[in-house]
Design an enzyme around this catalytic site. Structure first.
Site, PDB file in Angstrom:
ATOM      1  N   ASP A 187      14.237  -0.274   2.182  1.00 23.88           N
ATOM      2  CA  ASP A 187      14.824  -0.366   3.514  1.00 23.88           C
ATOM      3  C   ASP A 187      15.863  -1.493   3.470  1.00 23.88           C
ATOM      4  OD1 ASP A 187      15.266  -0.753   6.245  1.00 23.88           O
ATOM      5  OD2 ASP A 187      13.198  -0.519   6.817  1.00 23.88           O
ATOM      6  N   ARG A 207      -1.237   7.184   6.707  1.00 19.14           N
ATOM      7  CA  ARG A 207      -0.826   7.157   5.298  1.00 19.14           C
ATOM      8  C   ARG A 207      -1.290   8.413   4.569  1.00 19.14           C
ATOM      9  NH1 ARG A 207       0.885   1.859   4.060  1.00 19.14           N
ATOM     10  NH2 ARG A 207      -0.211   0.214   5.165  1.00 19.14           N
ATOM     11  N   PHE A 226      12.222   5.117  11.569  1.00 17.40           N
ATOM     12  CA  PHE A 226      10.943   4.621  11.083  1.00 17.40           C
ATOM     13  C   PHE A 226      10.100   5.849  10.735  1.00 17.40           C
ATOM     14  CE2 PHE A 226       6.620   3.027  11.312  1.00 17.40           C
ATOM     15  CZ  PHE A 226       6.729   1.870  10.558  1.00 17.40           C
ATOM     16  N   VAL A 227       9.812   6.008   9.452  1.00 13.16           N
ATOM     17  CA  VAL A 227       9.130   7.219   9.004  1.00 13.16           C
ATOM     18  C   VAL A 227       7.657   6.939   8.686  1.00 13.16           C
ATOM     19  CG1 VAL A 227      11.171   8.463   8.199  1.00 13.16           C
ATOM     20  CG2 VAL A 227      10.035   6.838   6.675  1.00 13.16           C
ATOM     21  N   GLU A 242       8.199   2.035  -5.538  1.00 13.80           N
ATOM     22  CA  GLU A 242       8.186   1.653  -4.114  1.00 13.80           C
ATOM     23  C   GLU A 242       8.139   2.912  -3.259  1.00 13.80           C
ATOM     24  OE1 GLU A 242       8.524  -0.989  -1.849  1.00 13.80           O
ATOM     25  OE2 GLU A 242      10.083  -2.327  -2.599  1.00 13.80           O
ATOM     26  N   ASP A 243       7.576   2.794  -2.076  1.00 15.04           N
ATOM     27  CA  ASP A 243       7.600   3.919  -1.136  1.00 15.04           C
ATOM     28  C   ASP A 243       8.997   4.134  -0.578  1.00 15.04           C
ATOM     29  OD1 ASP A 243       7.532   1.483   0.200  1.00 15.04           O
ATOM     30  OD2 ASP A 243       5.976   2.055   1.629  1.00 15.04           O
ATOM     31  N   LYS A 250       0.804  -1.194   0.000  1.00 12.32           N
ATOM     32  CA  LYS A 250       0.000   0.000   0.000  1.00 12.32           C
ATOM     33  C   LYS A 250       0.850   1.263   0.000  1.00 12.32           C
ATOM     34  CE  LYS A 250      -3.453  -2.229   2.990  1.00 12.32           C
ATOM     35  NZ  LYS A 250      -3.978  -2.228   4.374  1.00 12.32           N
ATOM     36  N   ASP A 283       2.813   4.036   6.775  1.00 10.70           N
ATOM     37  CA  ASP A 283       1.899   3.957   7.919  1.00 10.70           C
ATOM     38  C   ASP A 283       2.592   3.729   9.250  1.00 10.70           C
ATOM     39  OD1 ASP A 283       2.597   1.187   7.258  1.00 10.70           O
ATOM     40  OD2 ASP A 283       1.046   0.652   8.707  1.00 10.70           O
ATOM     41  N   LYS A 301      16.692   4.052   2.335  1.00 13.95           N
ATOM     42  CA  LYS A 301      17.350   3.896   3.650  1.00 13.95           C
ATOM     43  C   LYS A 301      18.595   3.040   3.414  1.00 13.95           C
ATOM     44  CE  LYS A 301      13.939   3.398   7.175  1.00 13.95           C
ATOM     45  NZ  LYS A 301      13.235   2.540   8.142  1.00 13.95           N
TER      46      LYS A 301
HETATM   47  P1  5GP Z   1      12.172  -3.601   2.743  1.00  9.23           P
HETATM   48  O1  5GP Z   1      12.825  -3.842   4.084  1.00  9.23           O
HETATM   49  O2  5GP Z   1      11.698  -4.868   2.152  1.00  9.23           O
HETATM   50  O3  5GP Z   1      13.085  -2.815   1.833  1.00  9.23           O
HETATM   51  O4  5GP Z   1      10.911  -2.671   3.039  1.00  9.23           O
HETATM   52  C1  5GP Z   1       9.637  -3.167   2.786  1.00  9.23           C
HETATM   53  C2  5GP Z   1       8.515  -2.252   3.121  1.00  9.23           C
HETATM   54  O5  5GP Z   1       8.542  -1.994   4.511  1.00  9.23           O
HETATM   55  C3  5GP Z   1       8.510  -0.891   2.470  1.00  9.23           C
HETATM   56  O6  5GP Z   1       7.998  -0.927   1.161  1.00  9.23           O
HETATM   57  C4  5GP Z   1       7.595  -0.146   3.437  1.00  9.23           C
HETATM   58  O7  5GP Z   1       6.244  -0.351   3.115  1.00  9.23           O
HETATM   59  C5  5GP Z   1       7.943  -0.768   4.781  1.00  9.23           C
HETATM   60  N1  5GP Z   1       8.905   0.106   5.483  1.00  9.23           N
HETATM   61  C6  5GP Z   1      10.239   0.058   5.478  1.00  9.23           C
HETATM   62  N2  5GP Z   1      10.768   1.056   6.211  1.00  9.23           N
HETATM   63  C7  5GP Z   1       9.701   1.760   6.694  1.00  9.23           C
HETATM   64  C8  5GP Z   1       9.577   2.933   7.505  1.00  9.23           C
HETATM   65  O8  5GP Z   1      10.533   3.590   7.938  1.00  9.23           O
HETATM   66  N3  5GP Z   1       8.290   3.341   7.773  1.00  9.23           N
HETATM   67  C9  5GP Z   1       7.188   2.681   7.326  1.00  9.23           C
HETATM   68  N4  5GP Z   1       5.994   3.182   7.666  1.00  9.23           N
HETATM   69  N5  5GP Z   1       7.274   1.590   6.555  1.00  9.23           N
HETATM   70  C10 5GP Z   1       8.522   1.138   6.235  1.00  9.23           C
END
Ligand code: 5GP
Length: 181
Positions: free
Chosen positions: A108, A171, A158-159, A104-105, A48, A165, A137
């Site tokens: 991380d 969101r 954590f943003v 992607e948002d 989302k 969210d 990140k």
């Molecule tokens: P990944 O660790 O697989 O790169 O991140 C997967 C997903 O985790 C991201 O698409 C996002 O939805 C969520 N996520 C990662 N870091 C954060 C953060 O700092 N805040 C929030 N709200 N979601 C995060």
């Protein structure tokens, strides 16, 4: 009724609405220049979190554009990755020979992006496949992944807001911030 322990008034703003929108226009300019001008694009929004970003981004795309959505989950209700990506809905059109952009948002650990890019490459042969994320990140990266375009690099916070969210909430905020410890 769920009582949230964190209120939006407590958020420390990292990126204002204006800063986000300005940066999106800049990224779109780069994307428009890199993708062939006379060919359609397929933009895939990862739900989302990327929904607000993707919707604002595609308004600036100057090509014929297919807008697709898939839903992936790796966080559940916590503030750290579960280490496993759950594909909730992966209905994609045929991407063979297409110019694809994954939106992607935030990247991380890189697990979600890697999962999706590997999935696309395993099932299709796109002509072009690139990844754009609003936030990068880099310091949290576990999986080696190339983020072709990104809005802002952030440190290991954590943003929340603008699609991202906290416990399913916030969101809808037009800006991005974090809760101080
Ligand atoms: P990944 O660790 O697989 O790169 O991140 C997967 C997903 O985790 C991201 O698409 C996002 O939805 C969520 N996520 C990662 N870091 C954060 C953060 O700092 N805040 C929030 N709200 N979601 C995060």
């Amino acid at each position: 009724m769920i009582v949230l322990d964190r209120k939006k008034e407590d958020l420390v703003e990292l990126f204002s609405e204006e800063a986000i929108q300005k940066r999106i226009a800049e990224i779109a300019k780069q994307i428009n220049a890199d993708y062939p001008s006379d060919e359609p694009m397929c933009v895939i929004c990862v739900l989302k979190g990327a929904v607000l970003f993707a919707c604002d981004l595609i308004k600036h795309i100057d090509k014929e554009t297919h807008f697709e959505f898939i839903k992936l989950e790796s966080y559940g209700n916590s503030q750290s990755s579960s280490g496993e990506v759950k594909s909730v809905s992966m209905a994609l059109p045929n991407l063979n020979s297409k110019n694809v952009l994954v939106v992607e948002d935030i990247v991380d650990t890189g697990l979600t992006a890697k999962f999706l890019l590997d999935y696309i490459q395993m099932h299709f042969q796109p002509k072009m496949l690139k990844l754009v994320a609003l936030l990068n990140k880099k310091c949290a990266r576990v999986h080696d992944i190339k983020v072709d375009y990104y809005g802002f690099e952030i440190d290991n916070k954590f943003v929340v807001g603008y699609g991202l969210d906290y416990m399913g909430y916030y969101r809808n905020l037009p800006y991005i911030g974090y809760f101080p410890q």
